[in-house]
Design a protein around this motif. Structure first.
Motif, PDB file in Angstrom:
ATOM      1  N   THR A  31      -1.210  39.827  17.715  1.00 30.25           N
ATOM      2  CA  THR A  31      -1.336  38.391  17.468  1.00 30.25           C
ATOM      3  C   THR A  31      -1.274  37.626  18.785  1.00 30.25           C
ATOM      4  N   ASP A  35      -3.459  32.382  17.635  1.00 28.44           N
ATOM      5  CA  ASP A  35      -3.331  32.768  16.228  1.00 28.44           C
ATOM      6  C   ASP A  35      -2.127  32.077  15.592  1.00 28.44           C
ATOM      7  N   LYS A  36      -1.009  32.067  16.309  1.00 31.66           N
ATOM      8  CA  LYS A  36       0.206  31.444  15.782  1.00 31.66           C
ATOM      9  C   LYS A  36       0.020  29.942  15.603  1.00 31.66           C
ATOM     10  N   THR A  39      -2.252  29.340  12.450  1.00 37.96           N
ATOM     11  CA  THR A  39      -1.708  29.680  11.132  1.00 37.96           C
ATOM     12  C   THR A  39      -0.365  29.017  10.848  1.00 37.96           C
ATOM     13  N   ASP A  41       2.333  30.428  11.500  1.00 39.79           N
ATOM     14  CA  ASP A  41       3.220  31.547  11.157  1.00 39.79           C
ATOM     15  C   ASP A  41       4.335  31.671  12.197  1.00 39.79           C
ATOM     16  N   THR A  43       6.847  33.967  11.934  1.00 40.33           N
ATOM     17  CA  THR A  43       7.507  35.261  11.772  1.00 40.33           C
ATOM     18  C   THR A  43       7.947  35.784  13.133  1.00 40.33           C
TER      19      THR A  43
END
Length: 263
Positions: A31, A35-36, A39, A41, A43
């Motif tokens: 990732t 990408d982060k 999205t 995300d 995590t």
């Protein structure tokens, strides 16, 4: 979460990961920071870890699609330039190739004689016109080109004229972006000290203003403007030279520090 892009010492492999304390942990599935941002995300990273001292930090998004700058967005900076406080945000663009690592270097083109620094809070966009996070940036400016050319593309957008990072601190961790102290040093001398509370147009206003006519995408940067204390406004003016070091620090976001080198 603090999102970083980095290369471990002794390696050529670029990783993205999460900074926690004095270490950085890679995202195991490949990732990227982009990408982060796209999205949302959060995590936690679960891959290999390194001490921060054992990696070289790159620009969190190495080649942003768009870098927007905002001019005269602190009243004290407008005053030191002899300009009136603007009635609406003054927007310009830096080129994607202006993006540089937080450690630089910033390359001084041969044509430039009056290189200046501008410590700034950078907004980092997520999906759907949301603010994903924030970073520290230097809106490096060639004052001689800025004064003699009717637009600022060359003065503001030259290669390496936007070192930023050291990572993207996500918005949930930053809290109120209108309560951050910003400081800039040149060769250890404090030049700028102000708070983002003094922004004329705040984060939400700037995003709304740009979004009226532009689709903002994940990873886009908005540099929110600089406070007073820039080199050209000093008496006498003091411009950057090769081997000068600029350090910019913003509360809760960390610091960037870069050297100026001859092109």
């Amino acid at each position: 979460m603090k999102l970083a892009t980095f290369v471990p010492h002794g390696s050529d492999t670029v990783h993205a990961g999460e900074v926690s304390g004095h270490s950085v942990t890679a995202f195991a599935d490949g990732t990227t920071v982009l990408d982060k941002l796209a999205t949302g995300d959060l995590t936690p990273a679960r891959g290999e870890s390194w001490p921060l001292s054992d990696v070289r930090l790159l620009a969190p998004v190495q080649r942003p699609r768009a870098i927007f700058g905002i001019g005269l967005n602190y009243a004290d900076h407008a005053a030191e330039t002899g300009r009136e406080r603007p009635d609406a945000p003054m927007v310009f663009q830096k080129q994607p190739a202006a993006s540089a690592p937080p450690g630089g270097p910033v390359r001084l083109p041969e044509v430039v004689r009056r290189l200046d620094y501008e410590g700034e809070l950078a907004i980092v966009m997520g999906a759907g016109f949301t603010v994903a996070g924030f970073a520290v940036a230097d809106d490096v400016t060639a004052r001689d080109l800025q004064r003699r050319e009717p637009q600022w593309t060359r003065a503001k957008g030259a290669d390496t004229f936007c070192p930023w990072g050291p990572w993207v601190t996500t918005a949930d961790e930053v809290g109120d972006p209108a309560s951050l102290m910003l400081r800039t040093w040149v060769n250890g001398e404090l030049r700028q000290e102000s708070s983002t509370a003094n922004l004329i147009f705040g984060v939400e206003e700037l995003v709304r203003f740009l979004a009226e006519v532009i689709t903002l995408e994940p990873g886009d940067l908005i540099l929110t403007g600089t406070p007073s204390g820039v080199g050209f406004a000093m008496d006498p003016p003091r411009f950057l030279e090769p081997r000068d070091t600029v350090r910019i620090e913003i509360d809760r976001l960390g610091a960037i520090e870069h050297e100026v080198v001859s092109a």
